[in-house]
Scaffold this active site. Sequence first.
Site, PDB file in Angstrom:
ATOM      1  N   SER A  11      41.689  45.059  38.877  1.00 26.01           N
ATOM      2  CA  SER A  11      42.377  45.987  37.975  1.00 26.01           C
ATOM      3  C   SER A  11      43.624  46.528  38.656  1.00 26.01           C
ATOM      4  CB  SER A  11      41.450  47.142  37.582  1.00 26.01           C
ATOM      5  OG  SER A  11      42.179  48.193  36.974  1.00 26.01           O
ATOM      6  N   GLU A  62      49.176  39.727  32.981  1.00 27.62           N
ATOM      7  CA  GLU A  62      50.218  40.375  32.182  1.00 27.62           C
ATOM      8  C   GLU A  62      51.589  39.831  32.553  1.00 27.62           C
ATOM      9  OE1 GLU A  62      52.488  44.626  31.617  1.00 27.62           O
ATOM     10  OE2 GLU A  62      50.362  44.698  32.192  1.00 27.62           O
TER      11      GLU A  62
END
Length: 316
Positions: A225, A126
């Site tokens: 994650s 991201e």
Amino acid sequence: MQILLANPRGFCAGVDRAISIVENALAIYGAPIYVRHEVVHNRYVVDSLRQRGAIFIEQISEVPDGAILIFSAHGVSQAVRNEAKSRDLTVFDATCPLVTKVHMEVARASRRGEESILIGHAGHPEVEGTMGQYSNPEGGMYLVESPEDVWTLNVKNEGKLSFMTQTTLSVDDTSDVIDALRKRFPKIVGPRKDDICYATTNRQEAVRALAEQADVVLVVGSKNSSNSNRLAELAQRMGRTAFLIDDAADIQEAWVKEAACVGVTAGASAPDILVQNVIARLREFGGGEAVTLEGREENIVFEVPKELRVDVREVE
């Protein structure tokens, strides 16, 4: 042993949308479907989609001409997007709309010639995608992870400076970095609304409530994650023993043997079936019926692209 479940936990709207995009593309076009990077950071989800014909790649050059390509929920840089456009590919974008919001903030700053500072974790996809939205050679794009990074950062023009954040950060840690930014650069401008997404914030609030009652906290989520790691860290900061687990098989009886209460939550990319498997495992170790705590209701839904809005059951 009491079993408490955090609320909310598990899938967020962006993850639901991203998985649906891959599933619907497979149903409509058939295998193989190429996905740049893991569509979401969860081993169970990725393995399930791989078994159905999704091929996960890191470089656009790995995709053959004429193929279907999907960008992951984490988003991609403009360079990656442009490379895909230059190829004979059908592209669907599974970037979370809340990540796209941050991309737009960076792009606006770039057009205005403002320098931008992104709060985020180096190497996360991201972050790479968000940093890659900035293209103004007269300005600059910088990454900071901590208040210490802020105090050593040098920019070209402190009067034209803005900041953004990765969507899956620790709310508490990010607040500390923002405080440092405002002290270091008094004229810096931030987003009108916090970039940390609703799901990240809600799940951190929920694990905080969970940790107030549980002796041990189990966070269902994969090691890569970001939001799942932040949940485990938060529980640990509250003085609880916390474990990040991919699935029920990871649980060791010794972890919970002496616990009167075990709390269970799941990151935003972890499906509920994994939580149910964890509950079953804990009951094997003497746990009682699982009780869900009260929490914030979530009803946000993000639509898939119109070309993929089909009932998968009808196609199959």
